[in-house]
Design a protein around this motif. Structure first.
Motif, short mmCIF file in Angstrom:
data_model
loop_
_atom_site.label_atom_id
_atom_site.label_comp_id
_atom_site.label_asym_id
_atom_site.label_seq_id
_atom_site.Cartn_x
_atom_site.Cartn_y
_atom_site.Cartn_z
N MET A 1 26.14 62.64 61.13
CA MET A 1 26.05 61.19 61.00
C MET A 1 25.87 60.76 59.55
N ARG A 2 25.13 61.59 58.79
CA ARG A 2 24.89 61.23 57.38
C ARG A 2 26.18 61.27 56.57
N SER A 3 27.14 62.11 56.97
CA SER A 3 28.38 62.22 56.19
C SER A 3 29.35 61.07 56.47
N LEU A 4 29.11 60.28 57.50
CA LEU A 4 30.00 59.18 57.83
C LEU A 4 30.12 58.17 56.68
N PRO A 5 29.02 57.68 56.11
CA PRO A 5 29.16 56.75 54.98
C PRO A 5 29.92 57.38 53.80
N ARG A 6 29.68 58.66 53.54
CA ARG A 6 30.38 59.34 52.45
C ARG A 6 31.87 59.43 52.76
N SER A 7 32.21 59.76 53.99
CA SER A 7 33.61 59.83 54.39
C SER A 7 34.28 58.47 54.29
N PHE A 8 33.56 57.44 54.67
CA PHE A 8 34.09 56.08 54.57
C PHE A 8 34.35 55.71 53.11
N ARG A 9 33.40 56.01 52.23
CA ARG A 9 33.58 55.71 50.80
C ARG A 9 34.77 56.47 50.24
N TYR A 10 34.91 57.73 50.63
CA TYR A 10 36.02 58.55 50.15
C TYR A 10 37.36 57.97 50.64
N ALA A 11 37.42 57.61 51.90
CA ALA A 11 38.65 57.03 52.45
C ALA A 11 38.99 55.72 51.76
N ARG A 12 37.98 54.90 51.50
CA ARG A 12 38.20 53.63 50.79
C ARG A 12 38.72 53.88 49.38
N MET A 13 38.17 54.89 48.70
CA MET A 13 38.61 55.22 47.35
C MET A 13 40.08 55.66 47.37
N VAL A 14 40.44 56.51 48.32
CA VAL A 14 41.82 56.99 48.42
C VAL A 14 42.76 55.82 48.72
N ALA A 15 42.36 54.94 49.62
CA ALA A 15 43.19 53.79 49.96
C ALA A 15 43.42 52.89 48.75
N ARG A 16 42.37 52.65 47.98
CA ARG A 16 42.51 51.82 46.78
C ARG A 16 43.39 52.50 45.74
N ALA A 17 43.30 53.83 45.65
CA ALA A 17 44.13 54.57 44.70
C ALA A 17 45.60 54.48 45.10
N LEU A 18 45.87 54.56 46.38
CA LEU A 18 47.26 54.46 46.85
C LEU A 18 47.80 53.04 46.70
N LYS A 19 46.94 52.07 46.83
CA LYS A 19 47.35 50.67 46.73
C LYS A 19 47.75 50.31 45.30
N SER A 20 47.00 50.81 44.33
CA SER A 20 47.26 50.47 42.93
C SER A 20 47.08 51.69 42.05
N ARG A 21 48.11 52.00 41.28
CA ARG A 21 48.00 53.10 40.32
C ARG A 21 47.72 52.59 38.92
N ARG A 22 47.23 51.38 38.83
CA ARG A 22 47.00 50.76 37.53
C ARG A 22 45.55 50.83 37.09
N HIS A 23 44.75 51.67 37.73
CA HIS A 23 43.36 51.82 37.32
C HIS A 23 42.93 53.28 37.49
N PRO A 24 41.98 53.72 36.67
CA PRO A 24 41.51 55.10 36.79
C PRO A 24 40.71 55.29 38.08
N ILE A 25 40.85 56.45 38.67
CA ILE A 25 40.07 56.78 39.86
C ILE A 25 38.73 57.37 39.44
N LEU A 26 38.77 58.29 38.48
CA LEU A 26 37.57 59.03 38.10
C LEU A 26 37.49 59.16 36.59
N ALA A 27 36.30 58.94 36.05
CA ALA A 27 36.03 59.19 34.64
C ALA A 27 34.77 60.04 34.56
#
Length: 82
Positions: free
Chosen positions: A1-27
């Motif tokens: 259950m604790r990993s659910l929020p982390r999985s959600f954040r990861y999925a959201r990050m991937v979705a935003r990365a796929l939506k726009s390649r005009r910003h850095p994902i990780l620094a």
């Protein structure tokens, strides 16, 4: 259950990365390279570099924010032995 929020954040990050390649994902920020350790896996340290001044570090972080960076990680050396 604790990993659910982390999985959600990861999925959201991937979705935003796929939506726009005009910003850095990780620094990755290393504000200080000086370290009194000698970890075999690490190539991010030395014994002579000065820390990055705080004002410069804040400027860099502000620039990353302006670019819409998704994730900013920090690492760095430990304090020299007294």
């Amino acid at each position: 259950m604790r990993s659910l929020p982390r999985s959600f954040r990861y999925a959201r990050m991937v979705a935003r990365a796929l939506k726009s390649r005009r910003h850095p994902i990780l620094a990755h920020i290393i504000p200080i390279r000086r370290c009194n350790l000698a970890c075999a896996y690490c190539n991010e340290y030395d014994k002579v570099s000065s820390p990055v001044p705080t004002s410069e570090m804040v400027r860099r972080i502000d620039l990353l924010d302006a670019l819409g960076t998704e994730i900013i990680t920090f690492s760095g050396g430990s304090s020299p032995s007294a």
